[in-house]
Design a protein around this motif. Sequence first.
Motif, PDB file in Angstrom:
ATOM      1  N   GLY A  79       0.969  -1.243  -0.135  1.00  0.00           N
ATOM      2  CA  GLY A  79       0.008  -0.039  -0.108  1.00  0.00           C
ATOM      3  C   GLY A  79       0.907   1.218  -0.111  1.00  0.00           C
ATOM      4  O   GLY A  79       1.985   1.356   0.718  1.00  0.00           O
ATOM      5  N   ILE A  80       0.492   2.314  -0.794  1.00  0.00           N
ATOM      6  CA  ILE A  80       1.094   3.611  -0.858  1.00  0.00           C
ATOM      7  C   ILE A  80       0.180   4.689  -0.269  1.00  0.00           C
ATOM      8  O   ILE A  80      -0.869   5.105  -0.653  1.00  0.00           O
ATOM      9  N   ASN A  81       0.610   5.425   0.791  1.00  0.00           N
ATOM     10  CA  ASN A  81       0.132   6.484   1.460  1.00  0.00           C
ATOM     11  C   ASN A  81       0.474   7.554   0.473  1.00  0.00           C
ATOM     12  O   ASN A  81       1.796   8.225   0.846  1.00  0.00           O
ATOM     13  N   GLU A  82      -0.528   8.102  -0.359  1.00  0.00           N
ATOM     14  CA  GLU A  82      -0.223   9.258  -0.928  1.00  0.00           C
ATOM     15  C   GLU A  82       0.008  10.450  -0.383  1.00  0.00           C
ATOM     16  O   GLU A  82       0.859  11.438  -0.894  1.00  0.00           O
ATOM     17  N   GLU A  83      -0.973  10.655   0.548  1.00  0.00           N
ATOM     18  CA  GLU A  83      -0.839  11.923   1.144  1.00  0.00           C
ATOM     19  C   GLU A  83       0.553  12.280   2.056  1.00  0.00           C
ATOM     20  O   GLU A  83       1.067  13.170   1.979  1.00  0.00           O
ATOM     21  N   LEU A  84       0.883  11.189   2.490  1.00  0.00           N
ATOM     22  CA  LEU A  84       2.089  11.128   3.441  1.00  0.00           C
ATOM     23  C   LEU A  84       3.355  11.513   2.249  1.00  0.00           C
ATOM     24  O   LEU A  84       4.529  12.112   2.596  1.00  0.00           O
ATOM     25  N   PHE A  85       3.338  10.799   1.256  1.00  0.00           N
ATOM     26  CA  PHE A  85       4.408  10.721   0.070  1.00  0.00           C
ATOM     27  C   PHE A  85       4.396  12.265  -0.273  1.00  0.00           C
ATOM     28  O   PHE A  85       5.504  12.925  -0.494  1.00  0.00           O
ATOM     29  N   LEU A  86       3.278  12.902  -0.663  1.00  0.00           N
ATOM     30  CA  LEU A  86       3.422  14.320  -1.181  1.00  0.00           C
ATOM     31  C   LEU A  86       3.861  15.341   0.093  1.00  0.00           C
ATOM     32  O   LEU A  86       4.379  16.333  -0.303  1.00  0.00           O
ATOM     33  N   ASN A  87       3.437  15.086   1.534  1.00  0.00           N
ATOM     34  CA  ASN A  87       4.040  15.803   2.468  1.00  0.00           C
ATOM     35  C   ASN A  87       5.481  15.616   2.588  1.00  0.00           C
ATOM     36  O   ASN A  87       6.446  16.803   2.652  1.00  0.00           O
ATOM     37  N   TYR A  88       6.075  14.426   2.514  1.00  0.00           N
ATOM     38  CA  TYR A  88       7.653  14.503   2.570  1.00  0.00           C
ATOM     39  C   TYR A  88       8.079  14.956   1.197  1.00  0.00           C
ATOM     40  O   TYR A  88       9.227  15.721   1.097  1.00  0.00           O
ATOM     41  N   TYR A  89       7.579  14.704   0.038  1.00  0.00           N
ATOM     42  CA  TYR A  89       7.991  15.478  -1.089  1.00  0.00           C
ATOM     43  C   TYR A  89       7.883  16.753  -1.224  1.00  0.00           C
ATOM     44  O   TYR A  89       9.283  17.801  -1.559  1.00  0.00           O
ATOM     45  N   ASN A  90       7.067  17.683  -0.746  1.00  0.00           N
ATOM     46  CA  ASN A  90       7.031  19.058  -0.507  1.00  0.00           C
ATOM     47  C   ASN A  90       8.036  19.612   0.562  1.00  0.00           C
ATOM     48  O   ASN A  90       8.727  20.626   0.459  1.00  0.00           O
ATOM     49  N   LYS A  91       8.236  18.867   1.459  1.00  0.00           N
ATOM     50  CA  LYS A  91       9.132  19.278   2.621  1.00  0.00           C
ATOM     51  C   LYS A  91      10.357  19.200   2.268  1.00  0.00           C
ATOM     52  O   LYS A  91      11.401  20.123   2.390  1.00  0.00           O
ATOM     53  N   PHE A  92      10.844  18.156   1.334  1.00  0.00           N
ATOM     54  CA  PHE A  92      12.254  17.985   0.927  1.00  0.00           C
ATOM     55  C   PHE A  92      12.343  18.990  -0.034  1.00  0.00           C
ATOM     56  O   PHE A  92      13.502  19.655  -0.127  1.00  0.00           O
ATOM     57  N   GLN A  93      11.393  19.358  -0.931  1.00  0.00           N
ATOM     58  CA  GLN A  93      11.765  20.436  -1.921  1.00  0.00           C
ATOM     59  C   GLN A  93      11.869  21.648  -1.553  1.00  0.00           C
ATOM     60  O   GLN A  93      12.703  22.478  -1.733  1.00  0.00           O
ATOM     61  N   ALA A  94      11.088  21.966  -0.218  1.00  0.00           N
ATOM     62  CA  ALA A  94      11.203  23.452   0.519  1.00  0.00           C
ATOM     63  C   ALA A  94      12.763  23.505   1.010  1.00  0.00           C
ATOM     64  O   ALA A  94      13.390  24.733   0.861  1.00  0.00           O
ATOM     65  N   LEU A  95      13.312  22.251   1.603  1.00  0.00           N
ATOM     66  CA  LEU A  95      14.474  22.096   2.186  1.00  0.00           C
ATOM     67  C   LEU A  95      15.496  22.763   1.107  1.00  0.00           C
ATOM     68  O   LEU A  95      16.636  23.329   1.144  1.00  0.00           O
ATOM     69  N   LEU A  96      15.623  21.913  -0.200  1.00  0.00           N
ATOM     70  CA  LEU A  96      16.343  22.141  -1.163  1.00  0.00           C
ATOM     71  C   LEU A  96      16.397  23.596  -1.701  1.00  0.00           C
ATOM     72  O   LEU A  96      17.346  24.264  -2.181  1.00  0.00           O
ATOM     73  N   GLN A  97      15.279  24.039  -1.698  1.00  0.00           N
ATOM     74  CA  GLN A  97      15.168  25.879  -2.033  1.00  0.00           C
ATOM     75  C   GLN A  97      15.746  26.687  -1.119  1.00  0.00           C
ATOM     76  O   GLN A  97      16.445  27.573  -1.521  1.00  0.00           O
TER      77      GLN A  97
END
Length: 292
Positions: A79-97
């Motif tokens: 099973g893939i938790n899509e909402e949790l995945f997007l939260n991780y992705y957005n957080k990592f993207q913000a840190l990179l910026q």
Amino acid sequence: MIKSMTGYGLAGLEDNNFNISVEVKTLNSKFLDLSIRSPKQFSDKELEIRNMVSGVLERGKVNLNIEFANKTSDDLPVGINEELFLNYYNKFQALLQKAGSQSEDIFKLALQSPNVITNVAEKNSDNQEWENVKTAIAKALNECDVFRSDEGKVLEGKFLENLSVIRKGLAEVKVADPVRKERIRERIRNNFKDWLEENSFDKNRFEQELIYYFEKIDITEELVRLETHLDYFEKNLKEDNNQGKKLGFISQEIGREINTIGSKANDAQIQKHVVIMKDELEKIKEQSLNIL
């Protein structure tokens, strides 16, 4: 006919809906030591699987591996938790910026983050799936049993070769034994002839002592028992029932007689044949451990 405990069986079933593969490997063991690897959907069938295995293989270390693939199912095994995945992705993207850095591994990093991917509990099998798996298990067990029978025929041939060598050694000992006895008598006669003539001596007592001595070094009974044990061992090779443990016990008795012959004879010529017989017996003992 004896059977080996070493065996291998492989069976598969496939149609438009599923693909089943069952593999059975066996080695020697004093008892039935069964290890089962199967999909979780068949975990409730373990007792039934054990009964199937024990009914065919009876004894040995058994590894049974079941693989089942459903071709028609759209369900993923995870099973893939899509909402949790997007939260991780957005957080990592913000840190990179904020860091003023760039990376193409954000997607992979977010997907591998904790609790994004989880195992999905497999549903229990339906009756048709289980009947198909049972059919594959039965075929694999039958193949393994045939393999064991074929290996048993090979082992039987080796046993007969070993017994033939021991019988040849036994025959040589029977020929050498009278020569040994006469040699001992001659040695005693020469050593004590002059001493008996020069000293007063109770000849009757001396003769009794000689008789007692020759009884102690006599190996006639051991030779007879050894031949009897060899015949009994060969007879049990032809029996239909499981003979592994019995053959092990008989080989112990054979070894006891061979050792006694060697110690009582105390003769270099006979000892050579004893060594050869013991060497063949060790091969028999080792191979007997693998007999069902």
